[in-house]
Design an enzyme around this catalytic site. Sequence first.
Site, mmCIF file in Angstrom:
data_model
loop_
_atom_site.group_PDB
_atom_site.id
_atom_site.type_symbol
_atom_site.label_atom_id
_atom_site.label_comp_id
_atom_site.label_asym_id
_atom_site.label_seq_id
_atom_site.Cartn_x
_atom_site.Cartn_y
_atom_site.Cartn_z
ATOM 1 C CG ASP A 125 -2.086 0.942 1.104
ATOM 2 O OD1 ASP A 125 -2.270 1.526 0.022
ATOM 3 O OD2 ASP A 125 -2.810 1.121 2.099
ATOM 4 C CD1 TRP A 127 7.567 6.511 -2.506
ATOM 5 C CD2 TRP A 127 7.086 6.806 -4.674
ATOM 6 N NE1 TRP A 127 8.755 6.544 -3.197
ATOM 7 C CE2 TRP A 127 8.493 6.719 -4.526
ATOM 8 C CE3 TRP A 127 6.558 6.980 -5.958
ATOM 9 C CZ2 TRP A 127 9.361 6.825 -5.605
ATOM 10 C CZ3 TRP A 127 7.423 7.087 -7.033
ATOM 11 C CH2 TRP A 127 8.814 7.006 -6.855
ATOM 12 C CG HIS A 183 -0.055 2.182 -9.311
ATOM 13 N ND1 HIS A 183 -0.309 1.694 -8.048
ATOM 14 C CD2 HIS A 183 -1.115 2.964 -9.618
ATOM 15 C CE1 HIS A 183 -1.478 2.171 -7.618
ATOM 16 N NE2 HIS A 183 -1.980 2.952 -8.545
ATOM 17 C CB THR A 218 -13.181 -8.191 -5.128
ATOM 18 O OG1 THR A 218 -13.053 -8.092 -3.706
ATOM 19 C CG2 THR A 218 -12.869 -9.611 -5.538
ATOM 20 C CG LEU A 267 9.339 -17.256 -3.604
ATOM 21 C CD1 LEU A 267 9.301 -17.134 -2.092
ATOM 22 C CD2 LEU A 267 9.726 -15.913 -4.216
ATOM 23 C CB SER A 321 -8.071 -3.959 2.872
ATOM 24 O OG SER A 321 -7.888 -2.714 3.501
HETATM 25 C C1 FPP Z 1 -1.774 0.292 -3.246
HETATM 26 O O1 FPP Z 1 -1.369 1.605 -3.447
HETATM 27 C C2 FPP Z 1 -1.356 -0.601 -4.301
HETATM 28 C C3 FPP Z 1 -2.190 -1.236 -5.178
HETATM 29 C C4 FPP Z 1 -3.638 -1.065 -5.177
HETATM 30 C C5 FPP Z 1 -1.687 -2.132 -6.200
HETATM 31 C C6 FPP Z 1 -0.390 -2.855 -5.981
HETATM 32 C C7 FPP Z 1 0.233 -3.008 -7.296
HETATM 33 C C8 FPP Z 1 1.547 -2.932 -7.577
HETATM 34 C C9 FPP Z 1 2.587 -2.816 -6.542
HETATM 35 C C10 FPP Z 1 2.034 -2.929 -8.997
HETATM 36 C C11 FPP Z 1 1.959 -4.178 -9.791
HETATM 37 C C12 FPP Z 1 1.995 -5.467 -9.081
HETATM 38 C C13 FPP Z 1 2.786 -6.544 -9.370
HETATM 39 C C14 FPP Z 1 2.596 -7.823 -8.654
HETATM 40 C C15 FPP Z 1 3.840 -6.470 -10.401
HETATM 41 P P1 FPP Z 1 -2.490 2.741 -3.508
HETATM 42 O O2 FPP Z 1 -2.705 3.107 -4.908
HETATM 43 O O3 FPP Z 1 -3.706 2.290 -2.779
HETATM 44 O O4 FPP Z 1 -1.750 3.873 -2.725
HETATM 45 P P2 FPP Z 1 -2.427 5.054 -1.911
HETATM 46 O O5 FPP Z 1 -3.243 4.406 -0.819
HETATM 47 O O6 FPP Z 1 -1.247 5.793 -1.397
HETATM 48 O O7 FPP Z 1 -3.255 5.842 -2.885
#
Ligand code: FPP
Length: 235
Positions: free
Chosen positions: A14, A19, A31, A60, A125, A191
């Site tokens: 998260d 960031w 991302h 989901t 792994l 969550s």
């Molecule tokens: C949360 O940050 C992150 C996600 C909803 C997606 C996680 C995805 C990745 C790390 C990229 C691709 C994944 C792989 C496995 C290659 P957020 O957007 O909720 O952050 P915020 O809460 O600061 O807005």
Amino acid sequence: MANKGINHLAIIMDGNGRWAREKGLPRTKGHYQGSQTVKKIVKACINLRIKYLTLYAFSTENWSRPRTEISTLMKLLAEFIRQERDDMNKNNIRLIISGDISRLPRRLQEQIQDTVKLTQKNNKLILNIALNYGGRQEILRAVRQIALDYRDNRINIRHLNEKHFKKYLYHGSLLPDPDLLIRTSGEVRISNFLLWQIAYSELFFTSILWPDFNEAKLRKIVDEYQARDRRFGGL
Ligand code: FPP
């Protein structure tokens, strides 16, 4: 310090958006940086001899995000699979997915299936990516399957216990319950992640944003985990 005792690590990644915002960058960049952290943490888990790693990549509930953001996440996943497919295989990593991938773009589904198949005999792994995953949906899906098996006389309800129920969850026969669950970014919530499986997991919440997470920070948490006393309800 070597890892003693973490067999299965689960992570709620998260903070990508925050960031990016802190740096005045678009969320997509957050991302992207998050997907770079995924690569680092997979390597770190191998170094730490962690056997199973479950990453919450898309819930989901994430379908309610703007279309452009969903499409960025799907593209990053596709890129990750395309770039890492052969390396994962060379490094004896097995890819598995928890969740219903039938709603994902067709091409991404095919890429995933191809990599899952290619790596299915690997065992250093097990990288479990939770994709279009929800804990409640997973439990409901198990209950539906149990009802069908009951209807078709494939299950004796009196024999249904926790161990047997777990087999109906995604990869229930393969994955042990997580020993440690980490959530980055300072949010203190589960969550809808692995609701059944984390009954006795140690939970660790860190304020570090996912793109800033790395092996050194993971090692610190692992050290702290090892100092904790897991009693599983006993004394
Ligand atoms: C949360 O940050 C992150 C996600 C909803 C997606 C996680 C995805 C990745 C790390 C990229 C691709 C994944 C792989 C496995 C290659 P957020 O957007 O909720 O952050 P915020 O809460 O600061 O807005």
